[in-house]
Design a protein around this motif. Structure first.
Motif, PDB file in Angstrom:
ATOM      1  N   ALA A  48      22.429 -35.421  24.849  1.00 32.22           N
ATOM      2  CA  ALA A  48      22.186 -36.259  23.668  1.00 32.22           C
ATOM      3  C   ALA A  48      22.424 -35.369  22.456  1.00 32.22           C
ATOM      4  O   ALA A  48      21.846 -34.284  22.364  1.00 32.22           O
ATOM      5  CB  ALA A  48      20.763 -36.791  23.668  1.00 32.22           C
ATOM      6  N   THR A  49      23.285 -35.821  21.572  1.00 32.32           N
ATOM      7  CA  THR A  49      23.569 -35.066  20.358  1.00 32.32           C
ATOM      8  C   THR A  49      23.150 -35.916  19.166  1.00 32.32           C
ATOM      9  O   THR A  49      23.560 -37.069  19.036  1.00 32.32           O
ATOM     10  CB  THR A  49      25.064 -34.702  20.261  1.00 32.32           C
ATOM     11  OG1 THR A  49      25.432 -33.976  21.444  1.00 32.32           O
ATOM     12  CG2 THR A  49      25.338 -33.848  19.033  1.00 32.32           C
ATOM     13  N   TYR A  50      22.304 -35.335  18.327  1.00 33.49           N
ATOM     14  CA  TYR A  50      21.760 -36.030  17.168  1.00 33.49           C
ATOM     15  C   TYR A  50      22.353 -35.423  15.894  1.00 33.49           C
ATOM     16  O   TYR A  50      22.399 -34.199  15.749  1.00 33.49           O
ATOM     17  CB  TYR A  50      20.236 -35.909  17.138  1.00 33.49           C
ATOM     18  CG  TYR A  50      19.584 -36.388  18.418  1.00 33.49           C
ATOM     19  CD1 TYR A  50      19.501 -37.743  18.705  1.00 33.49           C
ATOM     20  CD2 TYR A  50      19.081 -35.485  19.345  1.00 33.49           C
ATOM     21  CE1 TYR A  50      18.924 -38.190  19.888  1.00 33.49           C
ATOM     22  CE2 TYR A  50      18.502 -35.925  20.529  1.00 33.49           C
ATOM     23  CZ  TYR A  50      18.427 -37.273  20.791  1.00 33.49           C
ATOM     24  OH  TYR A  50      17.864 -37.711  21.955  1.00 33.49           O
ATOM     25  N   SER A  51      22.797 -36.290  14.989  1.00 33.73           N
ATOM     26  CA  SER A  51      23.322 -35.845  13.698  1.00 33.73           C
ATOM     27  C   SER A  51      22.941 -36.878  12.644  1.00 33.73           C
ATOM     28  O   SER A  51      22.554 -37.993  12.972  1.00 33.73           O
ATOM     29  CB  SER A  51      24.845 -35.662  13.773  1.00 33.73           C
ATOM     30  OG  SER A  51      25.473 -36.886  14.138  1.00 33.73           O
ATOM     31  N   LYS A  52      23.046 -36.483  11.381  1.00 36.02           N
ATOM     32  CA  LYS A  52      22.681 -37.395  10.282  1.00 36.02           C
ATOM     33  C   LYS A  52      23.840 -38.321   9.945  1.00 36.02           C
ATOM     34  O   LYS A  52      24.981 -37.882   9.827  1.00 36.02           O
ATOM     35  CB  LYS A  52      22.309 -36.606   9.027  1.00 36.02           C
ATOM     36  CG  LYS A  52      20.929 -36.020   9.060  1.00 36.02           C
ATOM     37  CD  LYS A  52      19.884 -37.046   8.720  1.00 36.02           C
ATOM     38  CE  LYS A  52      18.544 -36.336   8.635  1.00 36.02           C
ATOM     39  NZ  LYS A  52      17.496 -37.147   8.139  1.00 36.02           N
ATOM     40  N   ASN A  53      23.525 -39.587   9.795  1.00 36.57           N
ATOM     41  CA  ASN A  53      24.472 -40.558   9.269  1.00 36.57           C
ATOM     42  C   ASN A  53      24.441 -40.471   7.743  1.00 36.57           C
ATOM     43  O   ASN A  53      23.446 -40.008   7.168  1.00 36.57           O
ATOM     44  CB  ASN A  53      24.081 -41.981   9.705  1.00 36.57           C
ATOM     45  CG  ASN A  53      24.409 -42.251  11.160  1.00 36.57           C
ATOM     46  OD1 ASN A  53      25.469 -41.870  11.650  1.00 36.57           O
ATOM     47  ND2 ASN A  53      23.503 -42.925  11.850  1.00 36.57           N
TER      48      ASN A  53
END
Length: 179
Positions: free
Chosen positions: A67-72
């Motif tokens: 799971a890779t989380y980044s800011k929109n």
């Protein structure tokens, strides 16, 4: 007679639909669980390896799950889940969005891969933003995540004990193969 039926059936159908949509947005947390406070979502961003999970249809037969989380741009969190279906012999990917439920300093999030349907994502234990124990809305959903493809035995034991104290049956965990 037909007109009378429609006058009753339509409001009932709308009411049932409203209840279903409301329930689909249920982003609760298990009764004995508490989400992490003083949570820093910026530190949580990046790639996580799934170490263990409860099996459910969206991740059936999956290994090498990340799971890779980044800011929109709008400040929400982009969720990029990937995994290898070892039965179909193909990679799968699912892109979603996460948002805070209460405040950004509490690790209670809601995640959607199919709007308007949201699911609970609650970080209930966190070690140096390297290892995370994540609960869903109830005792049917649990994940152990790591920044590495493995997890130290001490952290594993800590997470299992915490999950069991909340009421999870940890014997149902699937330990994900990470190559």
């Amino acid at each position: 007679m037909k007109n009378s039926f429609l006058k009753i059936a339509i409001p009932i159908s709308v009411g049932v639909l409203a209840i279903l949509i409301f329930k689909s947005c249920s982003v609760g947390i298990p009764e004995k669980a508490t989400a992490i406070h003083n949570f820093d979502s910026e530190k949580y961003l990046g790639k996580w390896y799934e170490i263990a999970r409860f099996d459910f249809k969206f991740e059936k037969n999956m290994n090498q799950v990340t799971a890779t989380y980044s800011k929109n741009p709008d400040g929400t969190i982009k969720v990029d889940n990937k995994g290898y279906d070892y039965v179909k012999k193909e990679w799968k990917q699912s892109i979603g969005e996460a948002r805070s439920v209460n405040s950004e300093s509490e690790a209670r999030l809601k995640v959607s891969f199919f709007k308007p349907f949201w699911a609970g994502y609650n970080v209930i234990d966190l070690v140096d933003y390297k290892y995370a124990l994540v609960a869903g809305k109830n005792l049917d959903y649990l994940w152990i995540l790591s920044r590495e493809k493995t997890i130290p035995e001490t952290i594993k034991t800590r997470f299992l004990e915490k999950a069991e104290s909340i009421g999870y049956d940890t014997s149902k965990l699937i330990w994900v193969e990470q190559k």
